[in-house]
Design an enzyme around this catalytic site. Structure first.
Site, PDB file in Angstrom:
ATOM      1  N   SER A  69       0.015  -4.915  -0.991  1.00 44.83           N
ATOM      2  CA  SER A  69      -1.080  -4.117  -1.170  1.00 44.83           C
ATOM      3  C   SER A  69      -2.248  -4.639  -0.910  1.00 44.83           C
ATOM      4  CB  SER A  69      -0.990  -3.704  -2.609  1.00 44.83           C
ATOM      5  OG  SER A  69      -1.321  -4.815  -3.506  1.00 44.83           O
ATOM      6  N   LYS A  79      -5.953  -6.656  -7.067  1.00 42.57           N
ATOM      7  CA  LYS A  79      -6.672  -5.889  -6.230  1.00 42.57           C
ATOM      8  C   LYS A  79      -7.953  -6.380  -5.959  1.00 42.57           C
ATOM      9  CE  LYS A  79      -3.150  -2.810  -6.732  1.00 42.57           C
ATOM     10  NZ  LYS A  79      -2.446  -2.468  -5.414  1.00 42.57           N
TER      11      LYS A  79
END
Length: 256
Positions: free
Chosen positions: A70, A141
């Site tokens: 990701s 993230k």
């Protein structure tokens, strides 16, 4: 007579005969004791070193194994990064552009009951040393919006806007667009809006819009900032920073 006396004196001076192997058996006992003590020292040293590493990992810098794609190409599957747990301990707060590790319990994932306590403890210890994948509640993230920010997707050129300013995200995975999902949100104070760099392969704040919490991550759930790459050796060094948000001003007010 002299001969007999010599034989008697020689007999008295000589000790009892040792049986086969007796001398070598007794001579090995100190060696066995020394070996056992060496093993004990090694085990004790290993245990002490493990405790020190766990304490260092829990409070200063924690290795973190990247389990998914990701955050490509910034971070790759199997990378081991070093998370600076002191980055936000002394009055500092996460900034736009920071890559952070956080506990997504209550935001990205629902509350879950843990498995067997002993198994969870071993797994947690291994993850803390970067030897196992992190807990399913831990995520990595990039911070795109902080408290008060208005984040919009997208402008006429398909770029994100933060507080009315378009952002050129050079770190995006090659071929990805900033977002295939349109949104217009204001980040509540004390929370963060998180997105992965590989937008087409990232489950992040966008996916949780409309759900309780709206995809916002409380600041106090941030574990630390990813500051260094520790593995593989060919990429060892500081994590590259970004100036993508340098021109973004302070929040311009709430928006529904």
């Amino acid at each position: 007579m002299d001969t007999d006396t010599q034989h008697m004196e020689r007999d008295r001076s000589s000790g009892p005969e040792e049986g086969p192997g007796e001398g070598s058996r007794f001579s090995r006992i100190p060696g066995r004791i020394s070996t056992a003590m060496s093993w004990r020292r090694a085990v004790s040293l290993g245990a002490a070193l493990t405790v020190v590493l766990l304490l260092f990992s829990n409070f200063v810098v924690q290795p973190f194994l990247i389990p998914s794609g990701s955050m490509q190409s910034t971070l790759r599957v199997g990378d081991r990064v070093l998370v600076n747990k002191l980055a936000y301990r002394f009055g500092s707060a996460p900034q736009r552009g920071d890559v952070v590790v956080f506990d997504g319990t209550g935001s990205f994932v629902q509350e879950t009951s843990g498995g067997h306590p002993f198994t969870a403890l071993l797994r947690g210890a291994a993850a803390s040393l970067g030897l196992a994948e992190p807990a399913e509640t831990d995520f990595v993230k990039r911070v795109v919006g902080v408290g008060g920010d208005r984040v919009v997707c997208c402008d006429q050129r398909g770029r994100l806007q933060v507080n009315g300013r378009s952002v050129d995200e050079q770190y995006l995975y090659r071929g990805d667009e900033p977002s295939s999902v349109e949104f217009d949100i204001v980040v509540p104070e004390g929370t963060l809006w998180m997105m992965g760099d590989h937008r087409s392969n990232s489950r992040d704040s966008r996916e949780l819009l409309g759900q309780p919490g709206g995809g916002m991550v409380p600041v106090d759930m941030v574990i630390g900032r990813v500051d260094w790459l520790g593995w593989p050796l060919g990429r060892l060094g500081s994590l590259p920073g970004t100036d993508a948000f340098d021109g973004v001003g302070v929040p311009g007010g709430a928006h529904g």
